[in-house]
Design a protein around this motif. Sequence first.
Motif, mmCIF file in Angstrom:
data_model
loop_
_atom_site.group_PDB
_atom_site.id
_atom_site.type_symbol
_atom_site.label_atom_id
_atom_site.label_comp_id
_atom_site.label_asym_id
_atom_site.label_seq_id
_atom_site.Cartn_x
_atom_site.Cartn_y
_atom_site.Cartn_z
ATOM 1 N N SER A 1 0.841 -1.181 0.000
ATOM 2 C CA SER A 1 0.000 0.000 0.000
ATOM 3 C C SER A 1 0.883 1.240 0.000
ATOM 4 O O SER A 1 1.984 1.231 0.541
ATOM 5 C CB SER A 1 -0.916 0.032 1.223
ATOM 6 O OG SER A 1 -1.781 -1.081 1.251
ATOM 7 N N ALA B 1 0.094 5.366 0.663
ATOM 8 C CA ALA B 1 -0.873 6.407 0.962
ATOM 9 C C ALA B 1 -0.228 7.780 0.837
ATOM 10 O O ALA B 1 0.832 8.029 1.407
ATOM 11 C CB ALA B 1 -1.439 6.223 2.365
ATOM 12 N N LYS C 1 -9.119 7.640 -0.756
ATOM 13 C CA LYS C 1 -8.102 7.495 0.272
ATOM 14 C C LYS C 1 -6.719 7.936 -0.191
ATOM 15 O O LYS C 1 -5.759 7.834 0.573
ATOM 16 C CB LYS C 1 -8.033 6.050 0.747
ATOM 17 C CG LYS C 1 -9.307 5.545 1.393
ATOM 18 C CD LYS C 1 -9.161 4.099 1.837
ATOM 19 C CE LYS C 1 -10.423 3.602 2.507
ATOM 20 N NZ LYS C 1 -10.300 2.185 2.940
ATOM 21 N N ASN C 2 -6.615 8.406 -1.432
ATOM 22 C CA ASN C 2 -5.315 8.784 -2.007
ATOM 23 C C ASN C 2 -4.295 7.666 -1.842
ATOM 24 O O ASN C 2 -3.141 7.902 -1.474
ATOM 25 C CB ASN C 2 -4.799 10.078 -1.375
ATOM 26 C CG ASN C 2 -5.564 11.302 -1.826
ATOM 27 O OD1 ASN C 2 -6.146 11.317 -2.908
ATOM 28 N ND2 ASN C 2 -5.563 12.335 -1.001
ATOM 29 N N THR C 3 -4.724 6.466 -2.150
ATOM 30 C CA THR C 3 -3.903 5.290 -1.911
ATOM 31 C C THR C 3 -3.815 4.432 -3.161
ATOM 32 O O THR C 3 -4.807 4.256 -3.876
ATOM 33 C CB THR C 3 -4.462 4.460 -0.751
ATOM 34 O OG1 THR C 3 -4.472 5.259 0.442
ATOM 35 C CG2 THR C 3 -3.609 3.224 -0.501
ATOM 36 N N SER D 1 -0.433 11.749 1.639
ATOM 37 C CA SER D 1 -1.021 12.629 2.633
ATOM 38 C C SER D 1 -0.546 14.054 2.409
ATOM 39 O O SER D 1 0.430 14.299 1.704
ATOM 40 C CB SER D 1 -0.670 12.168 4.050
ATOM 41 O OG SER D 1 0.734 12.207 4.261
ATOM 42 N N ASP E 1 -7.433 3.753 -4.765
ATOM 43 C CA ASP E 1 -8.619 4.236 -4.086
ATOM 44 C C ASP E 1 -8.462 5.747 -3.989
ATOM 45 O O ASP E 1 -7.740 6.249 -3.125
ATOM 46 C CB ASP E 1 -8.769 3.601 -2.710
ATOM 47 C CG ASP E 1 -10.063 3.978 -2.024
ATOM 48 O OD1 ASP E 1 -10.661 5.017 -2.366
ATOM 49 O OD2 ASP E 1 -10.489 3.226 -1.129
#
Length: 121
Positions: free
Chosen positions: A21, A23, A75-77, A25, A72
């Motif tokens: 994963s 992510a 979720k900025n993932t 931020s 996603d």
Amino acid sequence: QVQLVESGGGLVHPGGSLRLSCAASGSISDITAMRWYRQAPGKQRDWVAIIERNNSTYYHDSVKGRFTISRDNAKNTVYLQMNVLKPEDTAVYYCNAAIRPQTEITTTNYWGQGTQVTVSS
């Protein structure tokens, strides 16, 4: 500050699976392409998989049919599902994303810190 953080790496036996994963931020306006790269010891960093904003995907021949990239946006993932792992998949895997921060008007490539994937019996 925009930041990418990878997770999910580890040690796995040949034929096993891992799910990475990454992510993003920070204050982000838009993320277009999201990519996975990898770099094995003594080798050049190379791309593994790419997913565009419209969900078009591209895979390096070495992982085609075994790896799946997905994202996603809420979720900025971005994810990388890795199946049927081989010893030659051993590398540090890096997340890369084309991101336009809220404070800027242009898009910039950002890199994560990398996560180690080791495939060994």
